[in-house]
Write an enzyme that holds these catalytic residues in place. Structure first.
Site, PDB file in Angstrom:
ATOM      1  N   CYS A 140       0.639  -1.464  -0.239  1.00  0.00           N
ATOM      2  CA  CYS A 140       0.128  -0.122   0.180  1.00  0.00           C
ATOM      3  C   CYS A 140       1.282   1.227  -0.023  1.00  0.00           C
ATOM      4  O   CYS A 140       2.026   1.430  -0.244  1.00  0.00           O
ATOM      5  CB  CYS A 140      -0.936   0.143   1.013  1.00  0.00           C
ATOM      6  SG  CYS A 140      -2.387   1.207   0.711  1.00  0.00           S
ATOM      7  N   ASP A 176      -3.477   1.670  10.074  1.00  0.00           N
ATOM      8  CA  ASP A 176      -4.737   2.480   9.785  1.00  0.00           C
ATOM      9  C   ASP A 176      -5.209   2.624  11.899  1.00  0.00           C
ATOM     10  O   ASP A 176      -6.280   3.254  12.111  1.00  0.00           O
ATOM     11  CB  ASP A 176      -6.138   1.505   9.298  1.00  0.00           C
ATOM     12  CG  ASP A 176      -5.829   1.969   7.533  1.00  0.00           C
ATOM     13  OD1 ASP A 176      -4.827   1.454   6.941  1.00  0.00           O
ATOM     14  OD2 ASP A 176      -6.118   2.979   7.341  1.00  0.00           O
ATOM     15  N   ASN A 208      -4.356  -2.636   8.432  1.00  0.00           N
ATOM     16  CA  ASN A 208      -3.575  -2.467   7.420  1.00  0.00           C
ATOM     17  C   ASN A 208      -4.205  -2.910   6.602  1.00  0.00           C
ATOM     18  O   ASN A 208      -5.018  -3.561   6.929  1.00  0.00           O
ATOM     19  CB  ASN A 208      -1.989  -2.459   7.976  1.00  0.00           C
ATOM     20  CG  ASN A 208      -1.242  -1.657   7.036  1.00  0.00           C
ATOM     21  OD1 ASN A 208      -1.966  -0.501   6.815  1.00  0.00           O
ATOM     22  ND2 ASN A 208      -0.466  -1.764   6.110  1.00  0.00           N
TER      23      ASN A 208
END
Ligand code: RUB
EC number: 5.3.1.29
Length: 316
Positions: free
Chosen positions: A130, A199, A209
Site C-alpha cells: 500500500c 490504519d 492495515n
C-alpha cells in the site's frame, strides 16, 4: 445531510469517501482542517448552537470510512475543548486544537521516521504494501542519514496504492522494483525488512492495515524477514482497550471488476474488504514517535495516552 455542515466539510467528507484523500494520517489531517473551517466560518448565534454545528460536522466526517482510527482520534482531539460559554471562545478553542493537532501529526511523523530509520542499515532492501506516509517517513530519514535503501513495492490491488509509493520512493532516490501482489513471497528472499503502515493498532498489538498485509506478514515470518509497522500513536485504537473490535471496511465491488466482465463470468459474488488484521505474533516492532514497541506491550502506551475510556463528541 445536516444543513448546518459547511460545504467545505462536505467536500472533505466526499473526498475521503471516494479516496481522493486517503491513508490514515492524511485523512486525520484533512478532518482536523475541515473542523477548523467549520469553526472559523460559523455564524452560530450562541455557544450551544456552535457546538451543535461542530458535532454535526464531526459526524459527517466520521461516517466516511470506518477503519482508520486516526479519524475519530482527530475529531476527538479537535473538539475536546469547546466548553466556552461564548461563540468566540469556543471558536478559538477549536482553531487552536486543530492547529496543534496538525502540527503534532507532522512532528510525530518526523520523530517516528528517525526511530524507524535506526532499524534500517546501509544497503538494506525493504518490501512495502500500500502507501503509508508513516512508513515512508522511516525511509526518508534513513536516506537523510546517508543510507542506501532499495525497495520492492507491491502494487496493492485493487487500488494500486503501490504506484504512489513507487513514485514517492523514486523522488527520494530509492531504486524501486514493482511487483504484483502475488509475487511477494518469491521476492521476500531478496529483502531485509517488510515495512508497512497501519490504519489502527489494537490493544493486543494486532495491526489493521491494507488487505494483504496479514498474508505478507505470515509469509515474511516463514522466510525469517522482520516485519516493521510504522504507526504514530494517532493509530492506537482506544476502544479496543474496552473490548470493541475494529470495523473492517467493505468497498464497492466495482473497484475489483466491471459489470460487463462480471456478467460474462456468470455474476459471481465479489467481495472487496479494504483491510485485514495481522496478529501480533507476526509483527516484530511497532515504530511510533515514542519509540519502538513489541506489539504485545503497545497497550501500556495506549493506557498512558488515552486512559481507560473515551467519549465521542459527535454523539449528542
Ligand atoms: C491506506 C493504508 C495505509 C495506512 C497508513 O489504505 O492501508 O497503510 O492508512 O497510512 P487506503 P499512513 O488507501 O484504503 O486509505 O501511514 O499514511 O497513515
Amino acid at each position: 445531510m445536516d444543513d448546518r455542515v459547511h460545504p467545505e466539510v462536505r467536500r472533505t467528507a466526499t473526498e475521503i469517501d471516494t479516496m481522493e484523500i486517503r491513508g490514515a494520517a492524511t485523512i486525520a489531517d484533512a478532518a482536523a482542517r475541515a473542523l477548523r473551517t467549520q469553526a472559523t466560518e460559523s455564524d452560530a448565534a450562541d455557544a450551544e448552537a456552535f457546538r451543535g454545528e461542530l458535532r454535526a460536522a464531526a459526524r459527517t466526517l466520521y461516517e466516511t470510512r470506518p477503519t482508520a482510527v486516526s479519524l475519530p482520534n482527530a475529531l476527538r482531539y479537535v473538539l475536546r475543548g469547546m466548553s466556552s460559554t461564548t461563540v468566540e471562545g469556543a471558536r478559538q478553542n477549536v482553531v487552536e486544537s486543530a492547529d496543534e493537532f496538525c502540527a503534532r501529526l507532522e512532528r510525530a511523523q518526523a520523530d517516528l521516521g528517525e526511530v524507524g530509520a535506526n532499524r534500517l542499515r546501509d544497503g538494506d532492501t525493504i518490501m512495502t504494501h500500500c502507501h503509508s506516509t508513516d512508513a515512508l517517513a522511516c525511509v526518508e530519514a534513513a536516506v537523510e542519514q546517508g543510507k542506501h535503501i532499495e525497495a520492492v513495492v507491491k502494487e496493492t490491488r485493487p487500488r494500486n496504492q503501490g504506484h504512489i509509493t513507487a513514485k514517492r520512493l523514486d523522488e527520494l532516490g530509492v531504486p524501486v522494483t514493482l511487483i504484483v501482489d502475488s509475487a511477494a513471497r518469491r521476492y521476500l528472499n531478496d529483502v531485509d525488512h517488510v515495512l508497512v503502515g497501519a490504519d489502527a493498532v489494537a490493544a493486543d498489538g494486532s495491526v489493521i492495515n491494507k488487505i494483504g498485509t496479514s498474508g505478507l506478514a505470515v509469509n515474511a515470518r516463514d522466510r525469517g524477514t522482520p516485519i516493521m509497522v510504522a504507526a504514530q500513536t494517532l493509530k492506537l485504537h482506544p476502544g479496543t482497550m474496552t473490548g470493541h473490535t475494529v470495523d473492517i471496511e467493505m468497498r464497492d465491488t466495482a473497484e475489483v471488476i466491471d459489470d460487463e466482465t462480471l456478467a460474462e463470468l456468470g455474476n459471481p459474488t465479489v467481495k472487496n474488504p479494504a483491510f485485514d488484521v495481522t496478529p501480533p505474533r507476526y509483527v516484530d516492532a511497532i515504530v511510533t514517535e515514542r519509540g519502538q514497541f513489541p506489539p504485545e506491550s503497545i497497550v501500556i502506551l495506549m493506557r498512558e495516552l488515552f486512559g481507560e475510556g473515551t467519549s465521542e463528541p459527535w454523539v449528542e
